[in-house]
Design a protein around this motif. Structure first.
Motif, PDB file in Angstrom:
ATOM      1  N   PHE A 159       0.751  -1.359  -0.198  1.00  0.00           N
ATOM      2  CA  PHE A 159       0.207  -0.137  -0.273  1.00  0.00           C
ATOM      3  C   PHE A 159       1.033   1.166   0.036  1.00  0.00           C
ATOM      4  O   PHE A 159       0.265   2.006   1.005  1.00  0.00           O
ATOM      5  CB  PHE A 159      -0.513  -0.251   1.500  1.00  0.00           C
ATOM      6  CG  PHE A 159      -1.868  -0.497   1.260  1.00  0.00           C
ATOM      7  CD1 PHE A 159      -2.293  -1.411   0.109  1.00  0.00           C
ATOM      8  CD2 PHE A 159      -2.812  -1.328   2.312  1.00  0.00           C
ATOM      9  CE1 PHE A 159      -3.310  -2.850   0.117  1.00  0.00           C
ATOM     10  CE2 PHE A 159      -3.561  -2.336   2.400  1.00  0.00           C
ATOM     11  CZ  PHE A 159      -3.145  -3.168   1.363  1.00  0.00           C
ATOM     12  N   GLY A 160       1.267   1.392  -0.679  1.00  0.00           N
ATOM     13  CA  GLY A 160       2.394   2.349  -1.284  1.00  0.00           C
ATOM     14  C   GLY A 160       1.975   4.159  -0.664  1.00  0.00           C
ATOM     15  O   GLY A 160       2.288   4.777  -0.193  1.00  0.00           O
ATOM     16  N   ARG A 161       0.813   4.071  -1.684  1.00  0.00           N
ATOM     17  CA  ARG A 161       0.237   5.234  -1.585  1.00  0.00           C
ATOM     18  C   ARG A 161       0.131   5.505  -0.292  1.00  0.00           C
ATOM     19  O   ARG A 161      -0.265   6.529   0.222  1.00  0.00           O
ATOM     20  CB  ARG A 161      -1.298   5.621  -2.811  1.00  0.00           C
ATOM     21  CG  ARG A 161      -2.469   6.979  -2.474  1.00  0.00           C
ATOM     22  CD  ARG A 161      -2.920   6.324  -4.001  1.00  0.00           C
ATOM     23  NE  ARG A 161      -2.482   7.047  -4.530  1.00  0.00           N
ATOM     24  CZ  ARG A 161      -3.317   6.995  -6.164  1.00  0.00           C
ATOM     25  NH1 ARG A 161      -5.141   6.986  -5.430  1.00  0.00           N
ATOM     26  NH2 ARG A 161      -2.845   6.473  -7.016  1.00  0.00           N
ATOM     27  N   ALA A 162      -0.596   4.505   0.227  1.00  0.00           N
ATOM     28  CA  ALA A 162      -1.654   4.744   2.017  1.00  0.00           C
ATOM     29  C   ALA A 162       0.005   5.286   3.260  1.00  0.00           C
ATOM     30  O   ALA A 162      -0.148   6.053   3.792  1.00  0.00           O
ATOM     31  CB  ALA A 162      -2.093   3.775   1.989  1.00  0.00           C
ATOM     32  N   ALA A 163       1.190   4.195   2.759  1.00  0.00           N
ATOM     33  CA  ALA A 163       2.469   4.459   3.399  1.00  0.00           C
ATOM     34  C   ALA A 163       2.556   5.810   3.639  1.00  0.00           C
ATOM     35  O   ALA A 163       3.014   6.657   4.593  1.00  0.00           O
ATOM     36  CB  ALA A 163       3.417   3.411   2.714  1.00  0.00           C
ATOM     37  N   ARG A 164       2.920   6.314   1.981  1.00  0.00           N
ATOM     38  CA  ARG A 164       3.099   7.703   1.731  1.00  0.00           C
ATOM     39  C   ARG A 164       1.867   8.611   2.478  1.00  0.00           C
ATOM     40  O   ARG A 164       2.728  10.228   2.923  1.00  0.00           O
ATOM     41  CB  ARG A 164       3.702   7.934   0.431  1.00  0.00           C
ATOM     42  CG  ARG A 164       4.766   6.642  -0.258  1.00  0.00           C
ATOM     43  CD  ARG A 164       4.803   7.702  -1.418  1.00  0.00           C
ATOM     44  NE  ARG A 164       4.404   7.385  -2.617  1.00  0.00           N
ATOM     45  CZ  ARG A 164       4.395   5.682  -2.536  1.00  0.00           C
ATOM     46  NH1 ARG A 164       4.723   5.025  -2.362  1.00  0.00           N
ATOM     47  NH2 ARG A 164       3.838   5.129  -3.791  1.00  0.00           N
ATOM     48  N   GLY A 165       1.244   8.336   2.441  1.00  0.00           N
ATOM     49  CA  GLY A 165       0.076   9.379   2.955  1.00  0.00           C
ATOM     50  C   GLY A 165      -0.007   9.966   4.749  1.00  0.00           C
ATOM     51  O   GLY A 165       0.218  11.013   4.382  1.00  0.00           O
ATOM     52  N   LEU A 166       0.077   8.515   5.008  1.00  0.00           N
ATOM     53  CA  LEU A 166       0.865   8.604   6.445  1.00  0.00           C
ATOM     54  C   LEU A 166       1.888   9.421   7.037  1.00  0.00           C
ATOM     55  O   LEU A 166       2.464  10.152   7.950  1.00  0.00           O
ATOM     56  CB  LEU A 166       0.960   7.200   6.972  1.00  0.00           C
ATOM     57  CG  LEU A 166      -0.050   5.653   7.150  1.00  0.00           C
ATOM     58  CD1 LEU A 166       0.518   4.803   7.240  1.00  0.00           C
ATOM     59  CD2 LEU A 166      -1.140   6.453   8.294  1.00  0.00           C
ATOM     60  N   ALA A 167       3.224   9.054   6.454  1.00  0.00           N
ATOM     61  CA  ALA A 167       4.723  10.089   6.306  1.00  0.00           C
ATOM     62  C   ALA A 167       4.621  11.205   5.949  1.00  0.00           C
ATOM     63  O   ALA A 167       5.600  11.816   6.770  1.00  0.00           O
ATOM     64  CB  ALA A 167       5.093   9.174   5.301  1.00  0.00           C
ATOM     65  N   ALA A 168       3.377  12.023   5.316  1.00  0.00           N
ATOM     66  CA  ALA A 168       3.122  13.047   5.675  1.00  0.00           C
ATOM     67  C   ALA A 168       2.904  13.501   6.456  1.00  0.00           C
ATOM     68  O   ALA A 168       3.767  14.511   6.646  1.00  0.00           O
ATOM     69  CB  ALA A 168       2.046  13.664   3.886  1.00  0.00           C
TER      70      ALA A 168
END
Length: 322
Positions: A130-139
């Motif tokens: 879930f790369g997009r979700a991971a990057r969303g959390l990282a934001a």
């Protein structure tokens, strides 16, 4: 009172538990296994007054064991994103279930904890592809690009290491790997201190290279079916290779099969990343199939049913996503 932590041995299960125990530490008997080992609650020898935490294992698969625990007076805290069916209503059950296509168990625990240990949730999301979700959390965090890349690699490595059909297939059995993870508050500390991370990275790179050299078994309008050879490396890389194929060709579905000890196949299926639907519906047509809409599998597909699987795969994913 005895406590039990029951969790899937992949990146999502381990990182979900790591977050929970950083916030709510306790001594517990841990029960886990390879990624395919989902029916774990039946291994819990709990009695009235005991506590069980279940993470990243399908409630539907564990329903009978869960009901038995509740009837015996055991308190159960359940976090998961797999198929659940009807969630039992019981005062001793605290269920945190979210079946949304782009939510993993680590993200559910992150929500429950208010993001207190979000780095581990990011690792979990990357591990479940879930790369997009991971990057969303990282934001929400002040991470450098190289730090985010390192968390992605860790998630993918932890997930890769959970695959296999026998305990000797992974670089390190998930139970032993978690005993190393729990020494560290931060995933960066783990990556810096533990030599096993480098060993897993090297093995993963080697196995992917071998898999990528092989031609598909069947190429269809809506996807490809790959059959890997009977070897430990292919069993280890089955899920990672499926994720690699999905990321490289996101409009098509992918299935990766490896021979198993029952003289059939173990199967990993990825729906097209552009729509993340159909994988579970395909796999549950077969006796030992299950999983999520976006990513599912079959524990044992008899060899003579391979043509049936290919036909069902073609029907489930009839054409390229538009």
């Amino acid at each position: 009172m005895t406590c039990f932590d029951v969790f899937n041995g992949d990146a999502d299960g381990m990182c979900a538990l790591r977050q929970l125990r950083l916030s709510e530490p306790r001594e517990a008997i841990r029960i886990t296994g390879l990624k395919r080992e989902i029916a774990l609650l039946e291994r819990v020898d709990a009695r009235s007054g005991d506590d069980v935490a279940a993470l990243d294992i399908s409630l539907d698969v564990n329903r009978a064991a869960l009901l038995s625990l509740l009837q015996r007076g055991v308190r159960v805290q359940y976090f998961d994103h797999h198929g659940s069916g009807d969630i039992p209503s019981h005062p001793a059950l605290q269920a945190h279930i979210d079946l949304a296509p782009a939510v993993c168990t680590g993200m559910i625990v992150d929500r429950y904890l208010g993001g207190r240990h979000r780095l581990w949730a990011i690792v979990a999301a990357f591990g479940d592809n879930f790369g997009r979700a991971a990057r969303g959390l990282a934001a929400s965090l002040a991470l450098q690009p190289q730090q985010l890349a390192a968390l992605q690699e860790l998630g993918e490595c932890l997930n890769y290491n959970a695959y296999g059909d026998i305990d000797s297939d992974p670089v390190l059995h998930p139970a032993s790997l978690y005993t190393l993870l729990e020494r560290y508050e931060s995933p960066f500390q783990f990556m810096q201190a533990e030599l096993v991370f480098g060993k897993i990275k090297q093995a993963r790179r080697h196995d992917i290279e071998l898999a990528c050299q092989l031609q598909p078994h069947t190429v269809l309008p809506g996807g490809c079916v790959h059959v890997l050879p009977d070897a430990a490396w292919s069993r280890r890389v089955r899920g990672e290779f499926a994720n690699t194929l999905a990321n490289n060709d996101p409009q098509r579905a992918h299935a990766v099969l490896t021979p198993n000890v029952r003289e059939g196949f173990t199967v990993s299926v990825r729906a097209p990343l552009t729509r993340r639907q159909g994988a579970r519906q395909l796999c549950v047509q077969f006796e030992t199939g299950g999983g999520r809409a976006a990513a599912a599998g079959i524990t044992h597909l008899p060899r003579d049913r391979l043509p049936d699987f290919v036909k069902a795969f073609e029907q489930a994913f009839p054409q390229d996503a538009k």
